[in-house]
Motif scaffolding. Structure first.
Motif, PDB file in Angstrom:
ATOM      1  N   ASN A   1       0.625  -1.292  -0.134  1.00 49.50           N
ATOM      2  CA  ASN A   1       0.297   0.434  -0.032  1.00 49.50           C
ATOM      3  C   ASN A   1       0.712   1.237   0.084  1.00 49.50           C
ATOM      4  OD1 ASN A   1      -2.129  -1.453  -0.024  1.00 49.50           O
ATOM      5  ND2 ASN A   1      -2.853  -1.210   2.489  1.00 49.50           N
ATOM      6  N   GLU A   2       2.191   1.200   0.657  1.00 49.43           N
ATOM      7  CA  GLU A   2       2.387   2.441   0.329  1.00 49.43           C
ATOM      8  C   GLU A   2       4.004   2.451  -0.426  1.00 49.43           C
ATOM      9  OE1 GLU A   2       4.927   2.603   4.308  1.00 49.43           O
ATOM     10  OE2 GLU A   2       3.194   2.567   5.793  1.00 49.43           O
ATOM     11  N   THR A   3       4.687   0.940  -1.191  1.00 50.41           N
ATOM     12  CA  THR A   3       5.453   1.211  -2.281  1.00 50.41           C
ATOM     13  C   THR A   3       5.080   1.001  -3.390  1.00 50.41           C
ATOM     14  OG1 THR A   3       5.953  -0.809  -1.575  1.00 50.41           O
ATOM     15  CG2 THR A   3       7.167   1.647   0.110  1.00 50.41           C
ATOM     16  N   GLY A   4       3.942   0.501  -3.261  1.00 51.56           N
ATOM     17  CA  GLY A   4       3.066  -0.226  -4.750  1.00 51.56           C
ATOM     18  C   GLY A   4       4.790  -1.748  -5.268  1.00 51.56           C
ATOM     19  N   PHE A   5       4.312  -2.065  -6.396  1.00 52.03           N
ATOM     20  CA  PHE A   5       5.668  -2.811  -7.133  1.00 52.03           C
ATOM     21  C   PHE A   5       6.652  -2.105  -7.152  1.00 52.03           C
ATOM     22  CE2 PHE A   5       1.226  -3.840  -8.534  1.00 52.03           C
ATOM     23  CZ  PHE A   5       0.705  -4.997  -8.620  1.00 52.03           C
ATOM     24  N   SER A   6       7.922  -1.032  -6.651  1.00 46.32           N
ATOM     25  CA  SER A   6       8.284  -0.710  -6.376  1.00 46.32           C
ATOM     26  C   SER A   6       9.554  -2.251  -6.128  1.00 46.32           C
ATOM     27  CB  SER A   6       8.668   0.543  -5.924  1.00 46.32           C
ATOM     28  OG  SER A   6       8.378   0.199  -4.528  1.00 46.32           O
ATOM     29  N   ASN A   7       9.573  -2.852  -4.714  1.00 44.06           N
ATOM     30  CA  ASN A   7      10.428  -3.706  -4.374  1.00 44.06           C
ATOM     31  C   ASN A   7      10.051  -5.163  -3.972  1.00 44.06           C
ATOM     32  OD1 ASN A   7      12.046  -1.369  -3.340  1.00 44.06           O
ATOM     33  ND2 ASN A   7      10.193  -1.781  -1.312  1.00 44.06           N
ATOM     34  N   ALA A   8       8.874  -5.213  -4.932  1.00 42.64           N
ATOM     35  CA  ALA A   8       8.070  -6.179  -5.569  1.00 42.64           C
ATOM     36  C   ALA A   8       9.080  -8.022  -5.898  1.00 42.64           C
ATOM     37  CB  ALA A   8       7.036  -6.274  -6.319  1.00 42.64           C
ATOM     38  N   ASP A   9       9.700  -7.366  -7.526  1.00 39.28           N
ATOM     39  CA  ASP A   9      10.609  -7.949  -7.663  1.00 39.28           C
ATOM     40  C   ASP A   9      12.074  -8.895  -7.301  1.00 39.28           C
ATOM     41  OD1 ASP A   9       9.310  -8.154 -10.257  1.00 39.28           O
ATOM     42  OD2 ASP A   9      11.054  -6.904 -11.520  1.00 39.28           O
ATOM     43  N   GLU A  10      12.575  -7.864  -5.852  1.00 42.04           N
ATOM     44  CA  GLU A  10      13.652  -7.971  -5.290  1.00 42.04           C
ATOM     45  C   GLU A  10      12.629  -9.192  -4.469  1.00 42.04           C
ATOM     46  OE1 GLU A  10      12.583  -5.109  -6.054  1.00 42.04           O
ATOM     47  OE2 GLU A  10      14.488  -4.312  -6.671  1.00 42.04           O
ATOM     48  N   LYS A  11      11.429  -8.699  -3.225  1.00 44.32           N
ATOM     49  CA  LYS A  11      10.499 -10.053  -2.827  1.00 44.32           C
ATOM     50  C   LYS A  11      11.017 -10.938  -3.718  1.00 44.32           C
ATOM     51  CE  LYS A  11       7.272 -10.237   0.471  1.00 44.32           C
ATOM     52  NZ  LYS A  11       5.930  -9.696   1.127  1.00 44.32           N
ATOM     53  N   THR A  12      10.119 -11.164  -4.837  1.00 43.83           N
ATOM     54  CA  THR A  12      10.872 -12.717  -6.042  1.00 43.83           C
ATOM     55  C   THR A  12      11.495 -13.599  -5.105  1.00 43.83           C
ATOM     56  OG1 THR A  12       8.367 -11.742  -7.247  1.00 43.83           O
ATOM     57  CG2 THR A  12       9.482 -13.269  -8.044  1.00 43.83           C
ATOM     58  N   ILE A  13      12.486 -12.837  -6.040  1.00 41.52           N
ATOM     59  CA  ILE A  13      13.351 -13.121  -6.506  1.00 41.52           C
ATOM     60  C   ILE A  13      13.920 -14.005  -4.847  1.00 41.52           C
ATOM     61  CG2 ILE A  13      16.157 -13.055  -6.734  1.00 41.52           C
ATOM     62  CD1 ILE A  13      15.779 -10.688  -8.688  1.00 41.52           C
ATOM     63  N   LEU A  14      14.468 -12.980  -4.300  1.00 44.72           N
ATOM     64  CA  LEU A  14      14.347 -13.793  -2.263  1.00 44.72           C
ATOM     65  C   LEU A  14      13.942 -15.173  -2.019  1.00 44.72           C
ATOM     66  CD1 LEU A  14      14.653 -10.659  -0.716  1.00 44.72           C
ATOM     67  CD2 LEU A  14      16.842 -12.386  -1.050  1.00 44.72           C
ATOM     68  N   ALA A  15      12.483 -15.350  -2.270  1.00 44.28           N
ATOM     69  CA  ALA A  15      11.592 -16.530  -2.007  1.00 44.28           C
ATOM     70  C   ALA A  15      11.939 -17.130  -2.922  1.00 44.28           C
ATOM     71  CB  ALA A  15       9.964 -15.865  -2.776  1.00 44.28           C
ATOM     72  N   CYS A  16      12.570 -16.660  -4.225  1.00 43.30           N
ATOM     73  CA  CYS A  16      12.659 -17.970  -5.335  1.00 43.30           C
ATOM     74  C   CYS A  16      13.891 -18.812  -4.874  1.00 43.30           C
ATOM     75  CB  CYS A  16      12.928 -17.331  -6.316  1.00 43.30           C
ATOM     76  SG  CYS A  16      11.755 -17.187  -7.829  1.00 43.30           S
ATOM     77  N   LEU A  17      14.279 -17.579  -4.520  1.00 46.13           N
ATOM     78  CA  LEU A  17      15.926 -18.685  -3.724  1.00 46.13           C
ATOM     79  C   LEU A  17      15.718 -19.794  -2.320  1.00 46.13           C
ATOM     80  CD1 LEU A  17      18.392 -15.633  -4.540  1.00 46.13           C
ATOM     81  CD2 LEU A  17      18.308 -17.294  -5.404  1.00 46.13           C
ATOM     82  N   ALA A  18      14.865 -18.822  -1.959  1.00 41.82           N
ATOM     83  CA  ALA A  18      14.669 -19.463  -0.622  1.00 41.82           C
ATOM     84  C   ALA A  18      13.581 -20.982  -1.111  1.00 41.82           C
ATOM     85  CB  ALA A  18      13.879 -18.863   0.129  1.00 41.82           C
ATOM     86  N   ILE A  19      12.889 -21.034  -1.797  1.00 38.49           N
ATOM     87  CA  ILE A  19      12.136 -22.149  -2.212  1.00 38.49           C
ATOM     88  C   ILE A  19      12.502 -23.356  -2.395  1.00 38.49           C
ATOM     89  CG2 ILE A  19      10.172 -22.857  -3.744  1.00 38.49           C
ATOM     90  CD1 ILE A  19       8.690 -20.153  -3.676  1.00 38.49           C
ATOM     91  N   ARG A  20      13.781 -22.875  -3.726  1.00 40.80           N
ATOM     92  CA  ARG A  20      14.665 -23.321  -4.528  1.00 40.80           C
ATOM     93  C   ARG A  20      15.356 -24.184  -3.624  1.00 40.80           C
ATOM     94  NH1 ARG A  20      12.991 -25.860  -8.000  1.00 40.80           N
ATOM     95  NH2 ARG A  20      13.177 -24.741  -9.838  1.00 40.80           N
ATOM     96  N   SER A  21      15.771 -23.892  -2.561  1.00 44.39           N
ATOM     97  CA  SER A  21      16.589 -24.205  -1.806  1.00 44.39           C
ATOM     98  C   SER A  21      16.380 -25.534  -0.487  1.00 44.39           C
ATOM     99  CB  SER A  21      17.719 -23.455  -0.689  1.00 44.39           C
ATOM    100  OG  SER A  21      16.057 -23.251   0.204  1.00 44.39           O
ATOM    101  N   LEU A  22      14.417 -25.552  -0.645  1.00 42.19           N
ATOM    102  CA  LEU A  22      13.636 -26.353   0.145  1.00 42.19           C
ATOM    103  C   LEU A  22      13.425 -26.708  -0.502  1.00 42.19           C
ATOM    104  CD1 LEU A  22      12.173 -23.487   2.251  1.00 42.19           C
ATOM    105  CD2 LEU A  22      13.677 -24.922   3.251  1.00 42.19           C
ATOM    106  N   ALA A  23      12.907 -26.962  -1.579  1.00 40.34           N
ATOM    107  CA  ALA A  23      12.604 -28.006  -3.023  1.00 40.34           C
ATOM    108  C   ALA A  23      12.923 -28.197  -3.905  1.00 40.34           C
ATOM    109  CB  ALA A  23      10.668 -27.886  -2.740  1.00 40.34           C
ATOM    110  N   PRO A  24      14.415 -28.349  -4.152  1.00 37.16           N
ATOM    111  CA  PRO A  24      15.072 -28.207  -5.156  1.00 37.16           C
ATOM    112  C   PRO A  24      14.554 -28.893  -6.384  1.00 37.16           C
ATOM    113  CG  PRO A  24      16.346 -29.465  -3.560  1.00 37.16           C
ATOM    114  CD  PRO A  24      14.955 -29.673  -3.196  1.00 37.16           C
TER     115      PRO A  24
END
Length: 297
Positions: free
Chosen positions: A114-137
Motif C-alpha cells: 500500500n505504501e511502495t506499490g510494486f517498487s520492491n516486488a521483484d526483489e521479494k520475488t527473487i528472494l522467495a525463489c531462492l528460498a523455495i529452490r533451497s527447500l524444494a529443489p
C-alpha cells in the motif's frame, strides 16, 4: 457430565484450529497442492484460472493480507479449496508451514504494498525463489515479475516459468489499432473459460516418433483441436561435451579455470525451447509437449 466435558473440549479444539486457520497461523499439512505467494488485484482471476479444471487442487495462499481479505476471497470462490498462511513468503518458516516440500507447484505473483506499490516486488520475488529452490529443489516454480532486468536473476535460480507483467499490452494495443482482429484472437486463446483456449499437454505415446504433420492430423481427428507448436525440452551443453573424451592436460586446465572463475556450464535438467509452427517433418520426441487450441478431452 464427563461426556459433556470431553465433547466440549474436542469442540473447542476444532473451533480454535478453525480460528487459527482463518488468521493464517495454522500449519497446513497437505500434499500435491499449489502454493500461491503474493497478493495484488489479480489474485482472484489467478485463483479462478487454477481452479478451472477437472482436478481442482488445494491452493495455499502465503501473503500479508488481512484475515478479513482472505475470508472475502474465500466466500467469493466457494468452489475453490483454499488455505491461508499469513506472513512474508520469503521466510523459510512460513514456506514450511505451507508444506512447500510436498507441494505440486508454486506460483509467485508481484506483491503489492500500500505504501511502495510494486517498487520492491521483484526483489521479494527473487528472494522467495531462492528460498523455495533451497527447500524444494525439484519443485516447479512460476514467477511473475514487474521489471525486465529481474529475469536474469530468476534464470540463475533455475525458475521454470518467468512471466513479465503487462508484457503483451503494447502488442495488443498495436494490433487493435490496425483493426486486424488479432487482439480478439489472443484474448480468446488466453481465456481459460473459452473453448478456443491455449493449452499445453503431453503427447500421447502413439505420437512419439511421428512427424509434426502426422501429430497435427491426429489432434484434429481425435481431439477436435489444432496443434500449433511444440515445447521442446533439450539437454543443455555441458563442459564435458565441449572437452575431448581424453582428459588431457589442456582439458583439465580449462576445467580448472572454469571452476576458479565460478562459471557454471554443467547444468542439470532440460532447457525449454518453444517451436511454433515447426517444420512438418519435425519428429516428436518423448521430452516434447504439445501446444494446442481447443479441447483437451
Amino acid at each position: 457430565g464427563l461426556t459433556t466435558l470431553i465433547s466440549g473440549t474436542i469442540a473447542s479444539i476444532f473451533v480454535e484450529r478453525r480460528i487459527r486457520e482463518g488468521k493464517g497461523l495454522q500449519m497446513i499439512k497437505a500434499k500435491n497442492h499449489i502454493i500461491l505467494c503474493g497478493y495484488n488485484k489479480n489474485i482472484k482471476t489467478v485463483l479462478e484460472g487454477l481452479s478451472h479444471n477437472t482436478e481442482k487442487p488445494l491452493i495455499v495462499l502465503i501473503s500479508n493480507m488481512e484475515s478479513s481479505e482472505y475470508e472475502s476471497l474465500q466466500s467469493s470462490l466457494p468452489d475453490t479449496e483454499l488455505k491461508f498462511v499469513k506472513g512474508d513468503f520469503t521466510q523459510e518458516k512460513l514456506l514450511n508451514m505451507a508444506s512447500i516440500k510436498t507441494a505440486r507447484s508454486c506460483i509467485i505473483i508481484p506483491d503489492y504494498n500500500n505504501e511502495t506499490g510494486f517498487s520492491n516486488a521483484d526483489e521479494k520475488t527473487i528472494l522467495a525463489c531462492l528460498a523455495i529452490r533451497s527447500l524444494a529443489p525439484d519443485l516447479h516454480i512460476s514467477a511473475c515479475i514487474v521489471k525486465q532486468e529481474s529475469k536474469t536473476h530468476l534464470m540463475r535460480a533455475h525458475i521454470d516459468d518467468i512471466i513479465l507483467q503487462d508484457e503483451f499490452i503494447s502488442f495488443l494495443i498495436t494490433a487493435s489499432g490496425n483493426n486486424s482482429g488479432i487482439s480478439e484472437a489472443v484474448t480468446a486463446m488466453l481465456d481459460y473459460k473459452s473453448n478456443q483456449a491455449l493449452h499445453e499437454i503431453d503427447f500421447p505415446e502413439e505420437l512419439i516418433g511421428k512427424t509434426f504433420q502426422e501429430a497435427a492430423i491426429w489432434f484434429l481427428n481425435n481431439k477436435k483441436s489444432i496443434l500449433i507448436g511444440i515445447l521442446c525440452r533439450e539437454k543443455p551443453v555441458t563442459l564435458d561435451d565441449l572437452l575431448s573424451e581424453d582428459s588431457s592436460a589442456i582439458d583439465m586446465f580449462i576445467k580448472r579455470k572454469f571452476e576458479e572463475a565460478k562459471i557454471i556450464v554443467d547444468e542439470e535438467g532440460f532447457q525449454k525451447n518453444v517451436k511454433l509452427a515447426p517444420d512438418p517433418s519435425y519428429i516428436i520426441s518423448e521430452n516434447d509437449s504439445a501446444f494446442i487450441i481447443g479441447s483437451t478431452i
